[in-house]
Design a protein around this motif. Sequence first.
Motif, PDB file in Angstrom:
ATOM      1  N   ASP A   6       0.784  -1.279   0.057  1.00 42.22           N
ATOM      2  CA  ASP A   6      -0.058  -0.061   0.084  1.00 42.22           C
ATOM      3  C   ASP A   6       0.944   1.372   0.298  1.00 42.22           C
ATOM      4  O   ASP A   6       0.574   2.126  -0.688  1.00 42.22           O
ATOM      5  N   ILE A   7       2.026   1.120   0.901  1.00 43.66           N
ATOM      6  CA  ILE A   7       2.673   2.472   0.861  1.00 43.66           C
ATOM      7  C   ILE A   7       3.698   2.468  -0.006  1.00 43.66           C
ATOM      8  O   ILE A   7       3.860   3.753  -0.732  1.00 43.66           O
ATOM      9  N   TRP A   8       4.168   1.555  -0.484  1.00 46.68           N
ATOM     10  CA  TRP A   8       4.964   1.570  -1.715  1.00 46.68           C
ATOM     11  C   TRP A   8       4.302   2.149  -3.165  1.00 46.68           C
ATOM     12  O   TRP A   8       4.649   3.280  -3.755  1.00 46.68           O
ATOM     13  N   SER A   9       2.996   1.663  -3.152  1.00 41.47           N
ATOM     14  CA  SER A   9       2.064   2.273  -4.228  1.00 41.47           C
ATOM     15  C   SER A   9       1.643   3.896  -4.188  1.00 41.47           C
ATOM     16  O   SER A   9       1.752   4.426  -4.924  1.00 41.47           O
ATOM     17  N   GLN A  10       1.634   4.193  -3.031  1.00 44.74           N
ATOM     18  CA  GLN A  10       1.451   5.568  -2.564  1.00 44.74           C
ATOM     19  C   GLN A  10       2.538   6.405  -3.206  1.00 44.74           C
ATOM     20  O   GLN A  10       2.424   7.610  -3.658  1.00 44.74           O
ATOM     21  N   ILE A  11       3.801   6.154  -2.601  1.00 38.39           N
ATOM     22  CA  ILE A  11       4.912   6.811  -2.817  1.00 38.39           C
ATOM     23  C   ILE A  11       5.362   6.777  -4.421  1.00 38.39           C
ATOM     24  O   ILE A  11       5.804   7.731  -4.811  1.00 38.39           O
ATOM     25  N   TYR A  12       4.911   5.926  -5.049  1.00 41.47           N
ATOM     26  CA  TYR A  12       5.032   5.589  -6.428  1.00 41.47           C
ATOM     27  C   TYR A  12       4.403   6.450  -7.150  1.00 41.47           C
ATOM     28  O   TYR A  12       4.851   7.274  -8.188  1.00 41.47           O
ATOM     29  N   ALA A  13       3.248   6.630  -6.625  1.00 37.90           N
ATOM     30  CA  ALA A  13       2.063   7.461  -7.406  1.00 37.90           C
ATOM     31  C   ALA A  13       2.618   8.939  -7.164  1.00 37.90           C
ATOM     32  O   ALA A  13       2.344  10.075  -7.967  1.00 37.90           O
ATOM     33  N   GLN A  14       2.824   9.239  -5.877  1.00 31.96           N
ATOM     34  CA  GLN A  14       3.210  10.646  -5.361  1.00 31.96           C
ATOM     35  C   GLN A  14       4.321  11.290  -5.775  1.00 31.96           C
ATOM     36  O   GLN A  14       4.594  12.208  -6.280  1.00 31.96           O
ATOM     37  N   GLU A  15       5.459  10.327  -5.915  1.00 31.57           N
ATOM     38  CA  GLU A  15       6.852  10.917  -6.133  1.00 31.57           C
ATOM     39  C   GLU A  15       7.460  10.580  -7.368  1.00 31.57           C
ATOM     40  O   GLU A  15       8.564  11.020  -7.725  1.00 31.57           O
ATOM     41  N   ILE A  16       7.064   9.421  -8.019  1.00 35.94           N
ATOM     42  CA  ILE A  16       7.860   8.862  -9.216  1.00 35.94           C
ATOM     43  C   ILE A  16       6.932   8.943 -10.441  1.00 35.94           C
ATOM     44  O   ILE A  16       7.671   9.312 -11.298  1.00 35.94           O
ATOM     45  N   GLU A  17       5.829   8.363 -10.532  1.00 36.87           N
ATOM     46  CA  GLU A  17       5.067   8.327 -11.925  1.00 36.87           C
ATOM     47  C   GLU A  17       5.059   9.250 -12.772  1.00 36.87           C
ATOM     48  O   GLU A  17       5.229   9.297 -14.044  1.00 36.87           O
ATOM     49  N   ASN A  18       4.963  10.594 -12.300  1.00 35.81           N
ATOM     50  CA  ASN A  18       4.655  11.699 -12.957  1.00 35.81           C
ATOM     51  C   ASN A  18       5.945  12.192 -13.902  1.00 35.81           C
ATOM     52  O   ASN A  18       5.893  12.680 -14.693  1.00 35.81           O
ATOM     53  N   ASN A  19       7.057  11.596 -13.234  1.00 38.80           N
ATOM     54  CA  ASN A  19       8.453  11.884 -13.884  1.00 38.80           C
ATOM     55  C   ASN A  19       8.565  10.746 -14.918  1.00 38.80           C
ATOM     56  O   ASN A  19       9.753  11.067 -15.729  1.00 38.80           O
ATOM     57  N   LEU A  20       7.850   9.886 -15.127  1.00 40.86           N
ATOM     58  CA  LEU A  20       8.245   8.953 -16.304  1.00 40.86           C
ATOM     59  C   LEU A  20       7.872   9.182 -17.648  1.00 40.86           C
ATOM     60  O   LEU A  20       6.587   9.506 -17.731  1.00 40.86           O
ATOM     61  N   GLY A  21       8.677   9.065 -18.640  1.00 34.21           N
ATOM     62  CA  GLY A  21       8.377   9.265 -19.837  1.00 34.21           C
ATOM     63  C   GLY A  21       8.400  10.699 -20.292  1.00 34.21           C
ATOM     64  O   GLY A  21       7.438  11.255 -21.145  1.00 34.21           O
ATOM     65  N   THR A  22       9.238  11.554 -19.460  1.00 33.77           N
ATOM     66  CA  THR A  22       9.162  13.019 -19.652  1.00 33.77           C
ATOM     67  C   THR A  22      10.505  13.453 -20.285  1.00 33.77           C
ATOM     68  O   THR A  22      10.654  14.786 -20.362  1.00 33.77           O
ATOM     69  N   SER A  23      11.241  12.589 -20.597  1.00 36.44           N
ATOM     70  CA  SER A  23      12.641  12.951 -20.817  1.00 36.44           C
ATOM     71  C   SER A  23      13.004  13.207 -22.455  1.00 36.44           C
ATOM     72  O   SER A  23      13.919  13.324 -22.963  1.00 36.44           O
ATOM     73  N   GLY A  24      11.666  12.936 -23.109  1.00 37.09           N
ATOM     74  CA  GLY A  24      11.713  13.160 -24.928  1.00 37.09           C
ATOM     75  C   GLY A  24      11.635  11.870 -25.327  1.00 37.09           C
ATOM     76  O   GLY A  24      11.415  11.788 -26.654  1.00 37.09           O
ATOM     77  N   PHE A  25      11.723  10.804 -24.524  1.00 40.09           N
ATOM     78  CA  PHE A  25      11.624   9.461 -24.753  1.00 40.09           C
ATOM     79  C   PHE A  25      10.597   8.706 -23.996  1.00 40.09           C
ATOM     80  O   PHE A  25      10.394   9.052 -22.811  1.00 40.09           O
ATOM     81  N   PRO A  26       9.969   7.547 -24.388  1.00 39.87           N
ATOM     82  CA  PRO A  26       9.201   6.896 -23.526  1.00 39.87           C
ATOM     83  C   PRO A  26       9.866   6.091 -22.563  1.00 39.87           C
ATOM     84  O   PRO A  26      11.176   5.911 -22.830  1.00 39.87           O
ATOM     85  N   THR A  27       9.428   5.789 -21.429  1.00 42.37           N
ATOM     86  CA  THR A  27      10.371   5.393 -20.457  1.00 42.37           C
ATOM     87  C   THR A  27       9.941   3.795 -20.048  1.00 42.37           C
ATOM     88  O   THR A  27       8.716   3.714 -20.039  1.00 42.37           O
ATOM     89  N   ILE A  28      10.886   3.062 -20.004  1.00 35.09           N
ATOM     90  CA  ILE A  28      10.714   1.673 -19.590  1.00 35.09           C
ATOM     91  C   ILE A  28      10.839   1.562 -17.950  1.00 35.09           C
ATOM     92  O   ILE A  28      12.170   1.675 -17.925  1.00 35.09           O
ATOM     93  N   LEU A  29      10.113   1.058 -17.293  1.00 34.06           N
ATOM     94  CA  LEU A  29      10.371   0.919 -15.773  1.00 34.06           C
ATOM     95  C   LEU A  29      10.551  -0.520 -15.628  1.00 34.06           C
ATOM     96  O   LEU A  29       9.420  -1.174 -15.754  1.00 34.06           O
ATOM     97  N   TYR A  30      11.635  -1.084 -15.142  1.00 27.44           N
ATOM     98  CA  TYR A  30      11.393  -2.693 -15.105  1.00 27.44           C
ATOM     99  C   TYR A  30      12.230  -3.049 -13.909  1.00 27.44           C
ATOM    100  O   TYR A  30      12.798  -2.576 -13.016  1.00 27.44           O
ATOM    101  N   ASP A  31      11.961  -4.339 -13.529  1.00 30.42           N
ATOM    102  CA  ASP A  31      12.107  -5.076 -12.454  1.00 30.42           C
ATOM    103  C   ASP A  31      11.786  -4.644 -11.211  1.00 30.42           C
ATOM    104  O   ASP A  31      12.155  -4.024 -10.374  1.00 30.42           O
ATOM    105  N   TYR A  32      10.429  -5.127 -11.037  1.00 30.34           N
ATOM    106  CA  TYR A  32       9.559  -4.691  -9.888  1.00 30.34           C
ATOM    107  C   TYR A  32      10.007  -5.611  -8.734  1.00 30.34           C
ATOM    108  O   TYR A  32      10.247  -6.882  -8.774  1.00 30.34           O
ATOM    109  N   PRO A  33       9.722  -5.129  -7.439  1.00 32.98           N
ATOM    110  CA  PRO A  33       9.707  -6.186  -6.350  1.00 32.98           C
ATOM    111  C   PRO A  33       8.856  -7.126  -6.404  1.00 32.98           C
ATOM    112  O   PRO A  33       7.908  -7.176  -7.098  1.00 32.98           O
ATOM    113  N   ILE A  34       9.430  -8.286  -5.894  1.00 31.05           N
ATOM    114  CA  ILE A  34       8.715  -9.503  -6.163  1.00 31.05           C
ATOM    115  C   ILE A  34       6.970  -9.564  -5.733  1.00 31.05           C
ATOM    116  O   ILE A  34       6.422  -9.990  -6.498  1.00 31.05           O
TER     117      ILE A  34
END
Lengths: 172, 333
Positions: free
Chosen positions: B200-228
């Motif tokens: 639950d907390i992982w998901s919250q931090i992910y949505a709060q601090e990380i997700e909005n930054n993905l795919g914003t560098s001029g290229f699409p982003t691949i985010l890989y190797d998730y915790p099990i």
Amino acid sequence: MHLGDIWQVQKTEFYSPGKGSALMRSKLKNVSSGKTVDYNYKSNESIETVDVTSIEMQYLYKDAENAFFMDNQSYQQYGLLLSVIGSVIEYLKEGESMYVYVHDEKALNIRPPVNVTLKVIQTEDAARGDTVSGAKKEAELETGVKIMVPLFIKKGEDIVVNPELGEYTGRA
Amino acid sequence: MKIVTTAENLQTYQIYLRIIQTIEKFLQENNYLKLDLPALSPALIPEGYLEIFKTEFRYLDTKDALFLTPSPELFIKRLLSEGIGDCYSMGKSFRNSEPSSPKHQPEFTMLEWYKVGKDYKYMAHEVLKMLSEISWELFGKKTITYQGKSVSFDKWEEMTVAESFKKYADISSEELFDPNTFIAKAQKKGYVTDGFTYMDIWSQIYAQEIENNLGTSGFPTILYDYPIQFAALSKPNSDGKTAQRFEFYIEGTELGNCFSELTDASLQKKRFVEDDCERMKSGKIEHPVDWGFIEALEKGLPESTGIAIGIERLGMIFTNSKNIEDLKLISIK
């Protein structure tokens, strides 16, 4: 209450990221500074809510930073930062009554009226034959704000506006 | 709820159709078999965090519970274990208790696409090729503009989940993979942690601090190797901490989710039980568990990789739309 401050919830949106529990995406406005933040609450996360009373007040005037309101019963005056009220203030006429949320002797924000009626003080006459449906033109209203209105609206007419969206909703 | 027609979206809708045609052409030219699959099923894969739609088939005195499928995966993996080979399905999926928002509707079009004998890295390569083809078909170049920002399909920006937590949330990989340390760190950051799980907390931090930054560098982003913990149907990596899953993003929008498929039936069975318990605990609609899916895995699911892509979301990106509804001629609101 969020991080020790009082915030007003502006917007919420359910969000299920497919990883862990669902979240409630919220847009919060700090009622002391007017600053807004986006915050993701977990489903089932409890939040401390703040009890507010809404008091009918008269909008007196505004200066460069604040708008001032007066409680119609106690004659007590309250100031609110323009950045807290937001663009709604541009649609409000001095002397009008509206509700203001108050907590602990402090005004937090106004409760924006659903509709306000304002006079059109300047707009171009529509050209004859211009019948494209949905076409709009700019009009200046008595508070000085400019909005888009349908072509058939004439200078001097009263129109109804949604002050939160800044949109024309009909003729008065 | 009501039915709302928006015929004024016709032009955008026509571009959306061309996107779908280009995807299908790409898949068929690469020898993926198109599967036409049911929308109703008597049993489902238990997913702890998904709510479902329940209905009923009635005939004389019999009543059979049926469920709208939240994903076509249970059908496709059966066919893969029968040896059907590379394949795809594009159809409606249904998720209850998820209100409409600009990026999501409870009924949506999902592309699921499987390649046999390959892993998730191969799939990343295929997806980029497909995105480039859509871009070429619509604009005659490999770059698009979405909400004023340029996105090029020349390459992926690649980032592991651990790298993203370090970069955007200042959480080290030691902190990320140890639930207790992670929760302590979250608390220090001001998140409410009491009564919530690592996920639950992982998901919250992910949505709060990380997700909005993905795919914003001029290229699409691949985010890989998730915790099990976040990879119920994917193959674990040899580090014991992560699993072979990736998601891809353009301008903060998640568009697809890919796994190297878990072929271990006993591990899958264990995860089914855990997810079913989670559903019961959170009071979700009960449904029969699709044990036939486990039997198919026992029979032997070939090594394979599969991806699910939200087609309306992809349509939003390529039509420069801010809301899924902009692609629709009819919506249920």
